[in-house]
Design an enzyme around this catalytic site. Structure first.
Site, PDB file in Angstrom:
ATOM      1  N   CYS A 109       0.822  -1.224   0.000  1.00 17.44           N
ATOM      2  CA  CYS A 109       0.000   0.000   0.000  1.00 17.44           C
ATOM      3  C   CYS A 109       0.852   1.269   0.000  1.00 17.44           C
ATOM      4  O   CYS A 109       0.334   2.364  -0.249  1.00 17.44           O
ATOM      5  CB  CYS A 109      -0.932   0.011   1.198  1.00 17.44           C
ATOM      6  SG  CYS A 109      -1.927  -1.469   1.335  1.00 17.44           S
ATOM      7  N   HIS A 233      -3.101   7.038   2.861  1.00 14.93           N
ATOM      8  CA  HIS A 233      -3.545   5.724   2.371  1.00 14.93           C
ATOM      9  C   HIS A 233      -4.946   5.470   2.910  1.00 14.93           C
ATOM     10  O   HIS A 233      -5.223   5.663   4.092  1.00 14.93           O
ATOM     11  CB  HIS A 233      -2.571   4.645   2.846  1.00 14.93           C
ATOM     12  CG  HIS A 233      -3.059   3.266   2.564  1.00 14.93           C
ATOM     13  ND1 HIS A 233      -3.640   2.906   1.364  1.00 14.93           N
ATOM     14  CD2 HIS A 233      -3.078   2.137   3.338  1.00 14.93           C
ATOM     15  CE1 HIS A 233      -3.972   1.633   1.410  1.00 14.93           C
ATOM     16  NE2 HIS A 233      -3.650   1.141   2.594  1.00 14.93           N
ATOM     17  N   ASN A 263     -10.231  -0.081   0.501  1.00 13.37           N
ATOM     18  CA  ASN A 263      -8.772  -0.045   0.501  1.00 13.37           C
ATOM     19  C   ASN A 263      -8.271  -0.676  -0.802  1.00 13.37           C
ATOM     20  O   ASN A 263      -8.386  -1.879  -0.993  1.00 13.37           O
ATOM     21  CB  ASN A 263      -8.270  -0.827   1.719  1.00 13.37           C
ATOM     22  CG  ASN A 263      -6.767  -0.913   1.799  1.00 13.37           C
ATOM     23  OD1 ASN A 263      -6.062  -0.553   0.869  1.00 13.37           O
ATOM     24  ND2 ASN A 263      -6.278  -1.398   2.929  1.00 13.37           N
TER      25      ASN A 263
HETATM   26  O1  UT7 Z   1      -3.828  -1.374   3.769  1.00 12.45           O
HETATM   27  C1  UT7 Z   1      -3.246  -2.427   4.435  1.00 12.45           C
HETATM   28  C2  UT7 Z   1      -3.314  -2.281   5.870  1.00 12.45           C
HETATM   29  N1  UT7 Z   1      -4.555  -2.804   6.426  1.00 12.45           N
HETATM   30  C3  UT7 Z   1      -5.209  -2.061   7.314  1.00 12.45           C
HETATM   31  O2  UT7 Z   1      -4.900  -0.915   7.528  1.00 12.45           O
HETATM   32  C4  UT7 Z   1      -6.310  -2.695   8.118  1.00 12.45           C
HETATM   33  C5  UT7 Z   1      -6.157  -2.293   9.557  1.00 12.45           C
HETATM   34  N2  UT7 Z   1      -7.174  -2.894  10.412  1.00 12.45           N
HETATM   35  C6  UT7 Z   1      -8.455  -2.486  10.391  1.00 12.45           C
HETATM   36  O3  UT7 Z   1      -8.856  -1.641   9.621  1.00 12.45           O
HETATM   37  C7  UT7 Z   1      -9.362  -3.071  11.432  1.00 12.45           C
HETATM   38  O4  UT7 Z   1      -8.616  -3.854  12.332  1.00 12.45           O
HETATM   39  C8  UT7 Z   1     -10.526  -3.943  10.847  1.00 12.45           C
HETATM   40  C9  UT7 Z   1     -11.515  -3.062  10.116  1.00 12.45           C
HETATM   41  C10 UT7 Z   1      -9.978  -4.983   9.891  1.00 12.45           C
HETATM   42  C11 UT7 Z   1     -11.253  -4.630  11.998  1.00 12.45           C
HETATM   43  O5  UT7 Z   1     -11.762  -3.643  12.892  1.00 12.45           O
HETATM   44  P1  UT7 Z   1     -11.457  -3.702  14.457  1.00 12.45           P
HETATM   45  O6  UT7 Z   1     -12.169  -2.569  15.054  1.00 12.45           O
HETATM   46  O7  UT7 Z   1      -9.973  -3.777  14.646  1.00 12.45           O
HETATM   47  O8  UT7 Z   1     -12.157  -5.052  14.881  1.00 12.45           O
HETATM   48  P2  UT7 Z   1     -11.546  -6.246  15.723  1.00 12.45           P
HETATM   49  O9  UT7 Z   1     -10.761  -7.143  14.829  1.00 12.45           O
HETATM   50  O10 UT7 Z   1     -10.886  -5.713  16.961  1.00 12.45           O
HETATM   51  O11 UT7 Z   1     -12.849  -6.969  16.168  1.00 12.45           O
HETATM   52  C12 UT7 Z   1     -13.769  -6.389  17.131  1.00 12.45           C
HETATM   53  C13 UT7 Z   1     -15.017  -7.234  17.168  1.00 12.45           C
HETATM   54  C14 UT7 Z   1     -14.715  -8.725  17.343  1.00 12.45           C
HETATM   55  O12 UT7 Z   1     -15.773  -9.286  18.071  1.00 12.45           O
HETATM   56  P3  UT7 Z   1     -15.618  -9.614  19.650  1.00 12.45           P
HETATM   57  O13 UT7 Z   1     -14.463 -10.565  19.732  1.00 12.45           O
HETATM   58  O14 UT7 Z   1     -15.325  -8.291  20.303  1.00 12.45           O
HETATM   59  O15 UT7 Z   1     -16.914 -10.201  20.010  1.00 12.45           O
HETATM   60  C15 UT7 Z   1     -14.765  -9.252  15.947  1.00 12.45           C
HETATM   61  O16 UT7 Z   1     -15.084 -10.614  15.881  1.00 12.45           O
HETATM   62  O17 UT7 Z   1     -15.714  -7.120  15.936  1.00 12.45           O
HETATM   63  C16 UT7 Z   1     -15.861  -8.406  15.341  1.00 12.45           C
HETATM   64  N3  UT7 Z   1     -15.748  -8.245  13.916  1.00 12.45           N
HETATM   65  C17 UT7 Z   1     -16.785  -7.984  13.121  1.00 12.45           C
HETATM   66  N4  UT7 Z   1     -18.093  -7.811  13.388  1.00 12.45           N
HETATM   67  C18 UT7 Z   1     -18.907  -7.541  12.349  1.00 12.45           C
HETATM   68  C19 UT7 Z   1     -14.614  -8.298  13.144  1.00 12.45           C
HETATM   69  N5  UT7 Z   1     -14.935  -8.078  11.868  1.00 12.45           N
HETATM   70  C20 UT7 Z   1     -16.268  -7.881  11.821  1.00 12.45           C
HETATM   71  C21 UT7 Z   1     -17.166  -7.601  10.776  1.00 12.45           C
HETATM   72  N6  UT7 Z   1     -18.476  -7.420  11.091  1.00 12.45           N
HETATM   73  N7  UT7 Z   1     -16.780  -7.488   9.508  1.00 12.45           N
END
Ligand code: UT7
Length: 311
Positions: A109, A233, A263
């Protein structure tokens, strides 16, 4: 300090649009969750790097008023070339009828900013015109059953024409970095799908955006207040908000397209740049900070002084 004016720009997105509601019918997620946690509403999928790039580049060249024989070098920033070989840059070169060197550059990226710095070095080295493209087709390598990754990625391309300029330097400062020890946080093996530890990538991304920006600004001899427009980005709106807050740059100064593109990796910065330029958000003398991060983990930032095209 390098002299290279951006004289043409254009972008291209594939026709197929995938909405959050459609994703919610594929994995356990919702429009509300994706919007709140990422800022993304729709993304374009079904693209091919060589096709999107050729269209964007042809439009950028037409805008700059340059013909195929006037381009001295083509650099394609991509992490998803159509084939392992030849380089997609060579296919695009042929599509456009260019007679010059062409190569792919993979810094994930951060690729477009790596490409910008590279292109500027070639211009300082004597070339007149470089065509720089950032393009990725992530939809073929997304795991559409993994809600932690499939919600953020999309396909697209953005292209610029850089021409040697006798005026003031345009690239005032830059920073390129790679932290290979974090490579296992975001990767895609040959023939496989993207694996991402999103939370950890998020944390590192915020720090990388801050550090790359501070280094580039310091080398440019400017402060956060001097920056007129930030082209970050487009991965997650919360990463951009948090990084800009740490840098002391108001969010209103950021160019944003991720709501409609998701993204798109190496395409995301040129997509946002082209959008800002087309909206006339940039004036003579403005200082633009481009900053990206991604798999590698790579990061890159550049401070560019805007000189309008003089065609
Ligand atoms: O360009 C390359 C670089 N990539 C990035 O910059 C991506 C960076 N990361 C992110 O943007 C975020 O980490 C994500 C958008 C991928 C995920 O968001 P998050 O706020 O970090 O979620 P998380 O992984 O901490 O998950 C929080 C909760 C979890 O549930 P529990 O364990 O708290 O019950 C996940 O299972 O949200 C849940 N979850 C979802 N729920 C609904 C994770 N993905 C989803 C989803 N829909 N798509």
């Amino acid at each position: 300090m390098a002299h290279g004016r951006i004289t043409g720009w254009a972008s291209n997105l594939p026709e197929q649009v995938l909405t959050n509601d459609e994703l919610a019918s594929m994995v356990d997620t919702s429009d509300e969750w994706i919007t709140a946690r990422t800022g993304i509403k729709t993304r374009h999928i079904g693209g091919k790097v060589t096709e999107m790039s050729t269209r964007a580049a042809a439009d950028a060249m037409a805008m700059a008023g340059v013909t195929a024989d006037q381009i001295d070098l083509l650099i394609l920033a991509t992490t998803t070339p159509d084939q392992q070989m030849p380089a997609s840059a060579s296919v695009i070169q042929d599509n456009l009828g260019l007679t010059c060197g062409a190569f792919d550059l993979n810094a994930a990226c951060s690729g477009f900013v790596y490409g910008l710095v590279t292109a500027m070095q070639f211009i300082e080295g004597g070339l007149e015109r470089v065509l720089l493209i950032g393009s990725d087709a992530l939809s073929p390598v997304v795991n559409w059953e993994d809600r932690g990754t499939c919600i953020i990625f999309g396909d697209g391309a953005g292209a610029i024409v850089l021409e040697r300029s006798a005026d003031q330097p345009s690239l005032l400062g830059w920073d390129l970095m790679s932290n290979g020890d974090a490579a296992d946080l975001l990767y895609c093996d040959h023939g496989d799908k993207i694996v991402m530890l999103g939370k950890e990538v998020f944390r590192k991304a915020v720090l990388a955006m801050e550090s790359a920006s501070l280094n580039a600004m310091e080398r440019a001899g400017v402060n956060a207040e001097d920056i007129t427009l930030v082209i970050p980005h487009q991965a997650n709106v919360r990463i951009i908000e948090t990084s800009l807050k740490r840098l002391g740059i108001p969010f209103e100064k950021a160019a944003m397209v991720l709501e409609h593109t998701g993204n798109t990796s190496a395409a995301s910065i040129p997509l946002a740049l082209v959008d800002a330029l087309n909206q006339n958000r940039v004036n003579t003398g403005d200082l633009i900070l481009m900053v990206g991060f991604g798999a590698g983990m790579s990061s890159a930032a550049a401070v560019v002084r805007w000189d309008p095209p003089q065609n």
